[in-house]
Design an enzyme around this catalytic site. Structure first.
Site, PDB file in Angstrom:
ATOM      1  N   CYS A 178      49.376 -53.122  28.508  1.00 53.70           N
ATOM      2  CA  CYS A 178      49.036 -52.274  28.023  1.00 53.70           C
ATOM      3  C   CYS A 178      50.011 -52.380  26.102  1.00 53.70           C
ATOM      4  O   CYS A 178      50.094 -52.544  25.510  1.00 53.70           O
ATOM      5  CB  CYS A 178      49.935 -50.442  28.407  1.00 53.70           C
ATOM      6  SG  CYS A 178      48.743 -50.565  29.904  1.00 53.70           S
TER       7      CYS A 178
ATOM      8  N   HIS B 131      41.872 -46.361  32.331  1.00 51.70           N
ATOM      9  CA  HIS B 131      42.433 -47.570  31.243  1.00 51.70           C
ATOM     10  C   HIS B 131      41.375 -48.683  31.464  1.00 51.70           C
ATOM     11  O   HIS B 131      42.027 -48.717  32.499  1.00 51.70           O
ATOM     12  CB  HIS B 131      43.290 -48.159  29.803  1.00 51.70           C
ATOM     13  CG  HIS B 131      43.073 -47.023  28.948  1.00 51.70           C
ATOM     14  ND1 HIS B 131      44.282 -46.701  28.112  1.00 51.70           N
ATOM     15  CD2 HIS B 131      42.716 -46.736  27.983  1.00 51.70           C
ATOM     16  CE1 HIS B 131      44.226 -46.322  26.839  1.00 51.70           C
ATOM     17  NE2 HIS B 131      42.927 -46.149  26.903  1.00 51.70           N
TER      18      HIS B 131
HETATM   19  N1  LIG Z   1      46.170 -50.374  27.906  1.00 55.31           N
HETATM   20  C1  LIG Z   1      46.408 -48.712  28.082  1.00 55.31           C
HETATM   21  N2  LIG Z   1      46.252 -48.621  29.149  1.00 55.31           N
HETATM   22  N3  LIG Z   1      47.178 -48.352  27.027  1.00 55.31           N
HETATM   23  C2  LIG Z   1      48.352 -47.213  28.007  1.00 55.31           C
HETATM   24  C3  LIG Z   1      47.926 -45.741  27.079  1.00 55.31           C
HETATM   25  C4  LIG Z   1      49.504 -45.105  27.715  1.00 55.31           C
HETATM   26  C5  LIG Z   1      49.507 -44.021  26.622  1.00 55.31           C
HETATM   27  N4  LIG Z   1      50.084 -43.325  27.250  1.00 55.31           N
HETATM   28  C6  LIG Z   1      47.955 -43.265  26.857  1.00 55.31           C
HETATM   29  O1  LIG Z   1      47.892 -42.431  27.614  1.00 55.31           O
HETATM   30  O2  LIG Z   1      46.724 -43.474  25.996  1.00 55.31           O
END
Ligand SMILES: NC(=[NH2+])NCCC[C@H](N)C(=O)O
Ligand SMILES: NC(=O)c1ccc[n+]([C@@H]2O[C@H](COP(=O)([O-])OP(=O)(O)OC[C@H]3O[C@@H](n4cnc5c(N)ncnc54)[C@H](O)[C@@H]3O)[C@@H](O)[C@H]2O)c1
Length: 702
Positions: A264, A168
């Site tokens: 996040c 991300h």
């Molecule tokens: N904005 C972020 N980086 N969110 C983290 C999300 C974590 C989640 N386990 C996923 O893989 O989607």
């Protein structure tokens, strides 16, 4: 809405690592501590609540990642673009976030079902509100960016993520107040790093090291200059403090097990856009069709790799899977890229793999005239080994003299592969990607019918004997049908005692042309004259006294006679590879090199002429046997079109791999001693019978 910054968080009542959808979750399934997660979340919530207004959304059983509210959507003003999660494991969160946004009175936009987009996890506003940074490559799709631009009325800058640990954008990129940027450059491709450097002046860029990045230092919440973050190194903390930031580190290791941290766990609700933004996302798209054995020949995988590795993105618009093993499949793809240059690179790569541009059926190839001899127009199309057609005046015409690394010159209703050095002023050269198609599938099918038993690729594990049997069988079939086998050979063939076997193949009518350099001829003739090669007695294996002069004496003798042929006809040369070539009328070409002694009169020291002579002798070949010459094998590989079986024999796997990597079905690599290979081949041909002569001892005229 109050002037206080406002955030959305979701209590971790149901948080746990329940599945794996990013590298951080590997090995952590059911290994997170709910108790510690609650403590850590509460600490972050307290830090944030002291500085901003925090709203809460009700957690929902069965959706553990709902705690990561950054992924709920992307908010600008009173508009929300709802996330459309890439992985099914998170798609169930969508309706709950959508309900919350609608209840707060936001205008909620939803992307088309095929377009994944993961909210503020993959889209971050420039803190001055001038543009939106949007990531793509692992979760969100490039094709979603034009929608963001349109709905949020802001310029979107697309950044391609290349390290799956930073899947991300907010895990490796954090726009800070006062125009600063905290980011991890290695998480992005080159184009994206250039774009960042164009938009953020050097003094505002704060690149972090990997040690900080893997502790989610970039996954930070900047609340008016106070940075809430899991952890930063002392050096990075000092750097931030020097720029006026206050750093508050709060342990979020339980959430790192799921691949998230401070940013996040939060979604900023009141983001404002600077006036006069230019709502555009420079995402260019083309539709292409790919047909063939897309799955079993991995052509679809190759095409997708070509798109992604060149910074693009794709959507599958249609896919028809062939019902039977022998039937072909068809896929229609929408291919997107942030710039024209990147899109052209991708389209060229797809055309090489047999793709057709949707509109190309009624678009002629773009022709540009050569302005200076030996120089092509700037965006000339680079040819491949595959049969190619170009559309000229509404007609598809085949390109003649196909080879890689050339350009296409159109003359009237004909088209030719031409080397850049051969271009003349006024030549019409095909440029860009319009009106071009390669017939890759045809050659693959043809290749697969003719050569399936050999397959392609390189293996020293595969038993050499099996391959030799297959090659012997193919040599015999080519000979029977009056086909053409070309041999490329280096002097190692002679040094390893393979000369007599190669001579036997020539005498047996299995070789229709021989390509090499000065050395193979010198050492073959030396062996006939002195029984040595490089002064080493090939029978006893020991260096002979004064033997180091033999190759010079050999060169001198041939120079005295004027040519190899003259020396054979004078009875001076009485056996060996070139003796058999002369006797059997097998043409040969010796290309000169910087290493050459002499050289022999027959060695062509003008490399352009040597290449032309090689190309002449390769014309119409069914198979090319490349025997222990890296230089000449690669040179021949570069000028040989698809559809010709290449057998590369070398003791060095790297050399064999380089040739097998031509990407065509027709390349087989054999890692073995070339003398052994030739001996086995000759024995196998003898076993196949059909009037095959026994190998004769090499006669020496001493
Ligand atoms: N904005 C972020 N980086 N969110 C983290 C999300 C974590 C989640 N386990 C996923 O893989 O989607
Ligand atoms: N005296 C001379 O005039 C002279 C001498 C040597 C080379 N040359 C010239 O230099 C150029 C390059 O020569 P080259 O093609 O031999 O060199 P090269 O390095 O391009 O290729 C030699 C290849 O032989 C492979 N090899 C070595 N031992 C082997 C074995 N036992 N079995 C299988 N493969 C083996 C190596 O891995 C290598 O790939 C040629 O043009 C040649 O004519 C001239």
């Amino acid at each position: 809405m109050s002037s206080l910054i406002q955030y959305l968080m979701c209590p971790p009542d149901h948080y746990e690592v329940d599945y794996v959808i990013n590298p951080w979750m590997v090995g952590n399934v059911h290994r997170s501590s709910r108790e510690r997660a609650v403590q850590q979340w509460q600490a972050l919530y307290q830090h944030l609540s002291q500085r901003a207004k925090v709203h809460l959304v009700e957690p929902v059983q069965g959706w553990p990642d709902m705690v990561f509210t950054a992924n709920a959507g992307l908010i600008l003003g009173s508009t929300v673009v709802l996330s459309r999660f890439y992985h099914p494991e998170r798609q169930g969160e969508q309706p709950h976030f959508k309900a919350w946004f609608e209840k707060q009175g936001y205008t909620v936009y939803e992307l088309p079902p095929a377009l994944a987009f993961e909210g503020a996890g993959d889209a971050l506003l420039d803190r001055a509100g001038r543009w939106l940074w949007a990531g793509y490559g692992f979760r969100s799709m490039l094709e979603s960016h034009p929608y963001l631009a349109k709905w949020l009325e802001i310029e979107v800058l697309s950044l391609r993520l290349v390290d799956e640990r930073f899947y991300h954008l907010d895990t490796c990129f954090c726009p800070l107040s006062e125009g600063y940027l905290l980011y991890y450059p290695a998480a992005f491709d080159a184009y994206s790093n250039r774009l960042i450097e164009m938009r953020v002046p050097p003094e505002k860029r704060i690149p972090v090291q990997e040690a900080d990045a893997i502790h989610f230092a970039c996954n930070a919440v900047d609340v008016n200059g106070t940075i809430l973050v899991n952890w930063v190194s002392p050096e990075l903390e000092a750097t931030l403090q020097e720029r006026g930031f206050t750093v508050v580190q709060t342990d979020l290791t339980e959430f790192l097990k799921a691949g998230g941290a401070a940013k996040c766990l939060t979604l900023r609700l009141n983001e404002t856009v600077a006036p006069q933004t230019d709502p555009v996302a420079t995402v260019l798209s083309r539709t292409v069709t790919l047909q063939g054995h897309l799955v079993d020949s991995a052509l679809l995988t190759e095409a997708v790799d070509c798109i992604v590795e060149n910074g693009g993105s794709f959507q599958i618009l249609k896919f028809h899977l062939g019902e039977k093993r022998q039937s072909t499949s068809t896929v229609e793809l929408s291919v997107s890229a942030p710039t024209e240059e990147m899109l052209d690179t991708i389209l060229s790569g797809l055309i090489e793999r047999g793709a057709r541009l949707a509109e190309q059926s009624h678009q002629d190839a773009r022709l540009e005239r050569v302005q200076k001899s030996g120089v092509a127009p700037d965006d000339f199309y680079v040819t491949t080994i595959y049969p190619t057609e170009v559309r000229v005046a509404g007609q598809w015409i085949p390109v003649q003299r196909q080879r890689m690394d050339g350009v296409i010159v159109v003359k009237g209703s004909a088209a030719y592969c031409t080397l850049i050095r051969d271009l003349q002023v006024g030549d019409a050269v095909v440029c860009g990607v319009e009106g071009i198609r390669t017939l890759r599938q045809a050659s693959k099918e043809r290749g697969s019918q003719e050569f399936t038993f050999m397959g392609s690729g390189v293996s020293s594990e595969r038993r050499v004997e099996i391959l030799v049997e297959q090659i012997a069988w193919e040599l015999r079939r080519i000979k029977e049908r009056g086909g053409k086998t070309v041999v490329v050979a280096g002097p190692v063939v002679i040094h390893t005692g393979g000369g007599s076997h190669l001579a036997t193949l020539i005498r047996g009518g299995y070789v229709q042309a021989l390509l090499g350099g000065n050395a193979i001829a010198v050492h073959d003739l030396e062996q006939n004259l002195y029984g040595t090669s490089l002064g080493v007695d090939l029978v006893r294996g020991n260096a002979v006294k004064g033997g180091h002069k033999h190759h010079l004496k050999t060169i001198n003798l041939i120079r005295k006679h004027g040519s190899i042929r003259a020396a054979v006809e004078a009875g001076v040369i009485t056996g060996g590879v070139f003796y058999e070539c002369i006797r059997a009328g097998v043409p040969f070409s010796l290309a000169g090199s910087i290493r050459d002694d002499g050289p022999l009169p027959d060695t062509e020291m003008d490399l352009v002429k040597a290449q032309q002579d090689y190309a002449r002798l390769i014309q119409g070949a069914d198979m090319v046997l490349m025997l222990s010459s890296m230089l000449h094998s690669i040179g021949v590989g570069n000028m040989t079109p698809a559809g010709v079986k290449l057998i590369c024999v070398d003791i060095n796997p790297a050399v064999v791999t380089k040739l097998a990597d031509r990407g065509s079905l027709e390349s087989v690599g054999i890692v073995t001693d070339v003398g052994l290979f030739l001996s086995l081949l000759v024995q196998q041909l003898a076993r196949l019978g059909q009037g095959y002569e026994r190998p004769q001892p090499v006669l020496t005229s001493r």
